[in-house]
Design an enzyme around this catalytic site. Structure first.
Site, PDB file in Angstrom:
ATOM      1  N   GLU A 279     -30.496  28.718 -20.285  1.00  0.00           N
ATOM      2  CA  GLU A 279     -30.770  27.581 -19.387  1.00  0.00           C
ATOM      3  C   GLU A 279     -29.727  26.471 -19.410  1.00  0.00           C
ATOM      4  O   GLU A 279     -29.965  25.396 -18.850  1.00  0.00           O
ATOM      5  CB  GLU A 279     -32.181  26.999 -19.650  1.00  0.00           C
ATOM      6  CG  GLU A 279     -33.273  28.012 -19.383  1.00  0.00           C
ATOM      7  CD  GLU A 279     -34.693  27.466 -19.442  1.00  0.00           C
ATOM      8  OE1 GLU A 279     -35.597  28.136 -18.918  1.00  0.00           O
ATOM      9  OE2 GLU A 279     -34.886  26.384 -20.020  1.00  0.00           O
TER      10      GLU A 279
ATOM     11  N   GLU B  49     -37.892  34.780 -16.686  1.00  0.00           N
ATOM     12  CA  GLU B  49     -38.834  33.896 -17.398  1.00  0.00           C
ATOM     13  C   GLU B  49     -39.851  33.343 -16.416  1.00  0.00           C
ATOM     14  O   GLU B  49     -39.472  32.830 -15.359  1.00  0.00           O
ATOM     15  CB  GLU B  49     -38.107  32.690 -18.030  1.00  0.00           C
ATOM     16  CG  GLU B  49     -37.734  32.829 -19.466  1.00  0.00           C
ATOM     17  CD  GLU B  49     -37.396  31.478 -20.102  1.00  0.00           C
ATOM     18  OE1 GLU B  49     -38.115  30.486 -19.835  1.00  0.00           O
ATOM     19  OE2 GLU B  49     -36.433  31.422 -20.862  1.00  0.00           O
TER      20      GLU B  49
END
Length: 839
Positions: free
Chosen positions: A417, A514
């Site tokens: 991320e 995710e």
């Protein structure tokens, strides 16, 4: 010949005295002082060999957590500052007959704070985790398990100590440090094997000799002449597999066997020292396909294994425990086998934890679990000063060399991320300053990590981040303007404010790496670390264990959309009801989202689709607390994991509604087309007899795809099934083929269950019998029962099915115990719950 001596250090006695489960529910705060102190590990040992007979003696630490000074006989050998590195110290001139070794640890918290203070130039955010996590600051300044300073699903336990083996190696002439095998499938359609050996040569002259590689089952044996140069260096042999041998490739779970071959490599050198290395080799190719898709902007993002496109089904892996020395082979086996048993074929080893132990990857190799392997950087920006980069380079080089022989690893990913963090400006960096952070990002992940990976391992793909736009991110200078673009790469997606039963809220992405929703672990798991006064949603304990801001409220809001909230005047019963409903809600939400990704694999709608991966967040838990996991701490299956077994099934019918029309897709991971019958039943909530049934025969479900197999207006369907309305009826359906081929039975709710008409409280009962090592629960119901859940408390094991919609009077459920139990024990522990038991 190499002499090995394993050194076992004693933990400091005070450390042992203070770590016990008194007040265990708040231990993460109560024992924080331990991580603020400095600790020294020491021991005396005798050298069990004649020092004079060996040219070189090393003291090797496979893992030091994290900042320490290493001394032998009061001589400083060196320092460590990276939990993920291997450290080898030359002690040839220091070792004596009797030795005193010390490892002087510095508090990781103090060290990280000091590194941050000393950092020149621009700030490196974030400084601290959110207050709700009760964590420690500056974790991005230390090469240590990032979540050990806290995360939104875990406690802050900044450990320090020796977390892997310590040993003494003594050798003459040469020593093998790393050994790896890489399968290659050439243009000639023949397999060959690249065998790399990295040596430390202590001789002052080159050493000549022979290397023989033998793979008996493949009738392959080759001998090579080699010359080892002084110092540390590598030799590479290309072994051609015998053309007359049939090589069985390694396949992911559900797609074939995980065949491996025993291989012996013998090094016979002129110095008279022979090394024999036994290993297991696997043959498989992996390709990450990013290419234009007809009818869509952007690029595909999917994996081919052995030339076959594979839909990736699975979850995300976090560390199995806050204390790594408690993670045993059995712990790993249980969790990974549970993933495979739920029809998963992949896990993403998330970048805020640890590079897992060798046994983890060995098990994945054996059971066919593919691994998306992050490097250990997550949700933060990182420094790029010279010392830090040198430490990272050593870490990456060591980990790739250690792990690259595993067929289970199909991808290296630079971070979790951090591309998104810069692109979306999570840390509110003023716009004129953003350039310097982009430069840091490229320096760390591209010019250092990527460069080393491409040098050490050309056999598998590398992406810089997750989520990423893949090749499009590369084109945009390694940082995309929008890493969440559904037309490229992979996406992460979380939304706690909208209705999770509504499939239109989910991104029609190329690859969902995710996504998730929280739930509480079962009462038997919570009970072990709490007291009766803790058993409510608003207790100090419940608030303390919830590390996600507003998490408990979000769960209750999501439940309230479709179910009646528990109102029982008994607070303990209300707490148990709430736990049950959070698990039902989580399972139903992730079922909806995952089924959406699965039926989106073969179509493009408005330029979006061709979804080829679904990895929900997260597989396992690090402690007993509300989280996104489907396996509780200790391995117990939540309802989500039972649902995953169905929504990841190799053959599955999936229903969704669009503009009043019911669509059913046939989703298949099977390698051949199948003719099946679609059976649809409509039940009134008030009756165990179906109102009407439909059998659509001769339906073709195509191999490895998702195809529409049924379409009807819900109004027409309800009209055909007389006396049915949206609130009074429910639809169930399954696929049945020849030779026992059958999908799980799926369901589609026509309304929220809080609005269901005709549902009545049922009398659920069960009798238990034993068949060999399995126990059979024969269930009976007097009425339709939604979300029937069997719970046997702390008895370890799993059911064949759980959390199901029971529309028939009788159902058999198997229980597979993980430890010895009995019919009596299971009967006395059993709690049966269905939706109308919640009051």
């Amino acid at each position: 010949m190499v002499l090995l001596l394993l050194l076992l250090f004693l933990h400091p006695s005070t450390y042992n005295n203070f770590i016990y489960p008194y007040h265990s529910k708040f231990n993460d705060v109560a024992y924080r002082w331990i991580s603020l102190d400095n600790w020294t590990y020491s021991r005396t040992f005798k050298t069990p060999f004649d020092i004079k007979k060996w040219q070189k003696v090393n003291l090797v630490f496979e893992g030091v957590d994290t900042v320490a000074q290493i001394l032998l006989n009061n001589v400083t050998l060196g320092r460590t500052d990276n939990m993920f590195n291997r450290y080898s110290f030359d002690i040839t001139s220091v070792i004596q007959e009797v030795n005193f070794v010390e490892v002087r640890f510095l508090s990781a918290i103090s060290y990280a704070a000091e590194q941050s203070r000393c950092h020149k130039g621009h700030s490196i955010p974030p400084v601290c985790p959110p207050p709700v996590q009760k964590g420690e600051c500056h974790v991005n300044f230390i090469r240590k398990e990032q979540c050990s300073f806290s995360w939104d699903w875990g406690p802050s336990f900044p450990t320090q100590g020796i977390w892997k083996d310590v040993r003494i190696e003594a050798y003459n002439h040469y020593h093998l440090i790393y050994f790896s095998t890489t399968p290659l499938f050439g243009n000639t359609q023949q397999w060959c094997l690249e065998v790399e050996s990295i040596f430390d040569v202590v001789s002052s002259k080159p050493i000549a000799g022979l290397v023989t590689v033998n793979i008996p089952k493949l009738q392959t044996q080759q001998t090579f002449s080699v010359k080892l140069q002084p110092g540390e260096g590598s030799i590479v042999q290309l072994v051609n597999i015998n053309k007359s041998a049939t090589v069985e490739p390694w396949w992911p779970n559900g797609h074939g066997k995980q065949t491996g071959y025993n291989m012996t490599t013998t090094f016979t050198m002129e110095a008279g020292c022979q090394i024999e290395k036994f290993s297991k080799v696997y043959f498989r190719t992996v390709e990450l396909v990013q290419e234009p898709i007809p009818g869509s902007p952007g690029l595909s993002f999917y994996f081919k294994i052995n030339g076959r496109p594979i839909f990736i089904k699975g979850s995300n892996w976090i560390p199995a425990d806050s204390f790594q020395d408690r993670v045993t082979y059995d712990t790993l086996r249980l969790l990974l086998k549970s993933a495979a048993d739920a029809n998963m074929n992949a896990l993403r080893v998330w970048g805020g934890g640890v590079y897992e132990q060798d046994e983890f990857y060995d098990i994945c190799d054996e059971i066919g679990i593919m691994i998306w392997q992050d490097f250990m950087f997550a949700c933060a920006l990182y420094p790029t000063d010279q010392n830090y980069l040198e430490s990272v380079r050593a870490e990456v080089s060591h980990q790739v060399r250690r792990l690259k022989s595993h067929p289970s690893i199909i991808l290296w990913s630079g971070n979790n991320e951090n591309e998104a963090a810069i692109a979306s400006n999570w840390f509110s960096i003023p716009y004129p300053d953003i350039g310097v952070y982009i430069e840091d990002y490229v320096t760390l992940y591209v010019k250092n990590i990527r460069e080393i990976v491409l040098c050490e391992d050309k056999s598998r793909p590398f992406v810089v981040s997750s989520p990423t736009n893949g090749l499009e991110s590369v084109k945009e200078g390694w940082l995309s303007r929008d890493p969440y673009d559904t037309h490229y790469g992979d996406t992460h997606f979380y939304d706690y404010s909208n209705d999770c039963w509504n499939w239109t809220m989910y991104p029609k992405t190329r690859f969902a790496s995710e996504y998730g929703f929280q739930s509480w672990p079962s009462f038997s798991t919570i009970e072990k670390v709490s007291s009766p006064e803790d058993w409510s949603c608003t207790s100090n304990f419940s608030l303390h264990r919830q590390h996600h801001e507003g998490g408990n409220i979000q769960m209750l809001q999501e439940i309230g959309r479709h179910f009646k909230l528990p109102q029982c005047p008994d607070p303990v019963k209300q707490f148990k009801d709430m736990i049950y409903l959070t698990q039902v809600m989580q399972a139903q939400c992730i079922k909806t989202e995952t089924e959406f990704y699965r039926f989106s694999q073969s179509e493009i709608i408005n330029g979006e689709g061709h979804t080829m991966g679904a990895l929900y967040w997260q597989l396992n838990d690090i402690w007993q607390a509300p989280s996104w996991a489907s396996l509780e701490y200790g391995g117990k299956w939540k309802l989500l994991h039972y649902f995953a077994q169905n929504f990841f099934a190799p053959l599955l019918p999936v229903a969704y509604e669009d503009k009043g029309v019911l669509h059913i897709y046939g989703v298949s991971d099977l390698h051949e087309d199948h003719k099946v019958t679609l059976r649809v039943s409509v039940h009134a909530w008030s009756s165990l007899e179906p109102v009407c049934t439909l059998a659509k025969e001769g339906v073709t479900v195509k191999a490895q795809s998702a195809v529409p197999i049924y379409k009807e207006s819900i109004c027409d369907l309800l009209e055909r099934c007389r006396n049915c309305t949206r609130t009074s009826c429910v639809i169930t359906f399954c696929l049945v083929g020849e030779d026992g081929l059958q999908s799980p039975r799926n369901h589609y709710f026509l309304s929220s269950l809080k609005d269901a008409v005709g549902l009545e409280k049922t009398q659920l009962s069960a009798s238990v019998s034993q068949q060999d090592d399995i126990y059979i629960f024969a269930l009976q119901t007097t009425a339709i029962a939604p979300f029937v859940t069997l719970d046997v408390g702390s008895i370890k094991g799993r059911f064949s099915d759980n959390g199901f919609l029971m529309t028939e009077k009788k159902k058999m459920v198997a229980f597979y115990p993980w430890e010895p139990t009995s019919v009596e024990e299971l009967e006395s522990s059993l709690i049966l719950t269905s939706l109308l038991d919640v009051v």
